[in-house]
Design an enzyme around this catalytic site. Structure first.
Site, PDB file in Angstrom:
ATOM      1  N   HIS A  63       0.851  -1.191   0.000  1.00  0.00           N
ATOM      2  CA  HIS A  63       0.000   0.000   0.000  1.00  0.00           C
ATOM      3  C   HIS A  63       0.886   1.240   0.000  1.00  0.00           C
ATOM      4  O   HIS A  63       2.010   1.221   0.510  1.00  0.00           O
ATOM      5  CB  HIS A  63      -0.881   0.023   1.247  1.00  0.00           C
ATOM      6  CG  HIS A  63      -2.055  -0.895   1.174  1.00  0.00           C
ATOM      7  ND1 HIS A  63      -3.214  -0.658   1.886  1.00  0.00           N
ATOM      8  CD2 HIS A  63      -2.273  -2.043   0.500  1.00  0.00           C
ATOM      9  CE1 HIS A  63      -4.082  -1.613   1.649  1.00  0.00           C
ATOM     10  NE2 HIS A  63      -3.527  -2.481   0.809  1.00  0.00           N
ATOM     11  N   GLU A  65       0.751   3.947   1.770  1.00  0.00           N
ATOM     12  CA  GLU A  65       1.115   4.418   3.106  1.00  0.00           C
ATOM     13  C   GLU A  65       2.253   3.601   3.706  1.00  0.00           C
ATOM     14  O   GLU A  65       3.180   4.152   4.303  1.00  0.00           O
ATOM     15  CB  GLU A  65      -0.089   4.356   4.056  1.00  0.00           C
ATOM     16  CG  GLU A  65      -1.276   5.190   3.626  1.00  0.00           C
ATOM     17  CD  GLU A  65      -2.307   4.381   2.854  1.00  0.00           C
ATOM     18  OE1 GLU A  65      -1.933   3.648   1.899  1.00  0.00           O
ATOM     19  OE2 GLU A  65      -3.498   4.483   3.182  1.00  0.00           O
ATOM     20  N   CYS A  93      -6.680   2.337   5.287  1.00  0.00           N
ATOM     21  CA  CYS A  93      -7.337   1.110   5.752  1.00  0.00           C
ATOM     22  C   CYS A  93      -6.831   0.791   7.160  1.00  0.00           C
ATOM     23  O   CYS A  93      -5.948   1.465   7.693  1.00  0.00           O
ATOM     24  CB  CYS A  93      -7.029  -0.043   4.798  1.00  0.00           C
ATOM     25  SG  CYS A  93      -5.298  -0.576   4.831  1.00  0.00           S
ATOM     26  N   CYS A  96      -2.981   0.197   7.300  1.00  0.00           N
ATOM     27  CA  CYS A  96      -2.169   1.410   7.140  1.00  0.00           C
ATOM     28  C   CYS A  96      -2.338   2.354   8.321  1.00  0.00           C
ATOM     29  O   CYS A  96      -1.375   2.991   8.758  1.00  0.00           O
ATOM     30  CB  CYS A  96      -2.511   2.096   5.830  1.00  0.00           C
ATOM     31  SG  CYS A  96      -2.034   1.103   4.391  1.00  0.00           S
TER      32      CYS A  96
END
Length: 193
Positions: A63, A65, A93, A96
């Site tokens: 991801h 992040e 999410c 993260c």
């Protein structure tokens, strides 16, 4: 931890979110969900950048992040990112958010909400230790961030629908037989035999 809508974002905030949006565009080029993230030091220097590479790297850990936080920690020489700000184009999410909280970032600023995977549903259930040190602000350049995501998913759905239509036509028995017959008669190599 505060989660608030802030309408008075600074020019500095807008600049950094624009940088995150530019990173999100890199995801699109890789046919990934367009999410970009940056970590900014207290002195205003970008120390971590990331964009989605989940499909490319074949791991859910890719991801935007997580990548930005990892790079920032390496740049800082340690995992604590005290007084740093995480800018991300999409609401983080659970994974993260957890990584950002454990990294001790002081502020998370995100653009578009994520109604499926966003952090809103879990904020109030976090232990107090996680709620003490991080402020969360939503809605910075929400329209621009949201439009990028909407366009991406609209394009993906259009491609999938067109693919299904082509598959359906090619797989009907009459079409298959017709296609075989037309290919035999029009193939120049068949005429040479």
């Amino acid at each position: 931890m505060q989660n608030t809508q802030q309408n008075s974002f600074t020019p500095r905030d807008h600049f950094f979110m624009k940088q995150a949006r530019l990173l999100a565009r890199k995801s699109v080029r890789l046919e990934e969900v367009p999410v970009g993230a940056i970590v900014v030091s207290p002195s205003g220097i970008i120390i971590g950048r990331g964009y989605n590479k989940i499909e490319r790297n074949k791991t859910q850990l890719a991801h935007a992040e997580i990548t930005a936080l990892t790079k920032a920690a390496k740049k800082r020489g340690g995992w604590r990112l005290d007084e740093c700000t995480l800018y991300v184009t999409l609401e983080p999410c659970m994974m993260c958010l957890g990584a950002a909280l454990l990294s001790r970032v002081s502020t998370i600023i995100y653009g578009a909400p994520s109604h499926l995977f966003g952090l809103q549903s879990i904020i109030t259930s976090l232990p107090p230790v996680y709620q003490a040190h991080t402020r969360i602000y939503q809605g910075l350049q929400q329209q621009e961030c949201g439009d990028m995501l909407k366009h991406f998913f609209h394009t993906i759905r259009s491609i999938q629908e067109a693919s299904r239509e082509r598959t359906t036509i090619i797989h009907t028995p009459n079409e298959r037989e017709s296609l075989k017959t037309s290919n035999r008669s029009s193939d120049p190599l068949d005429q040479c035999k």
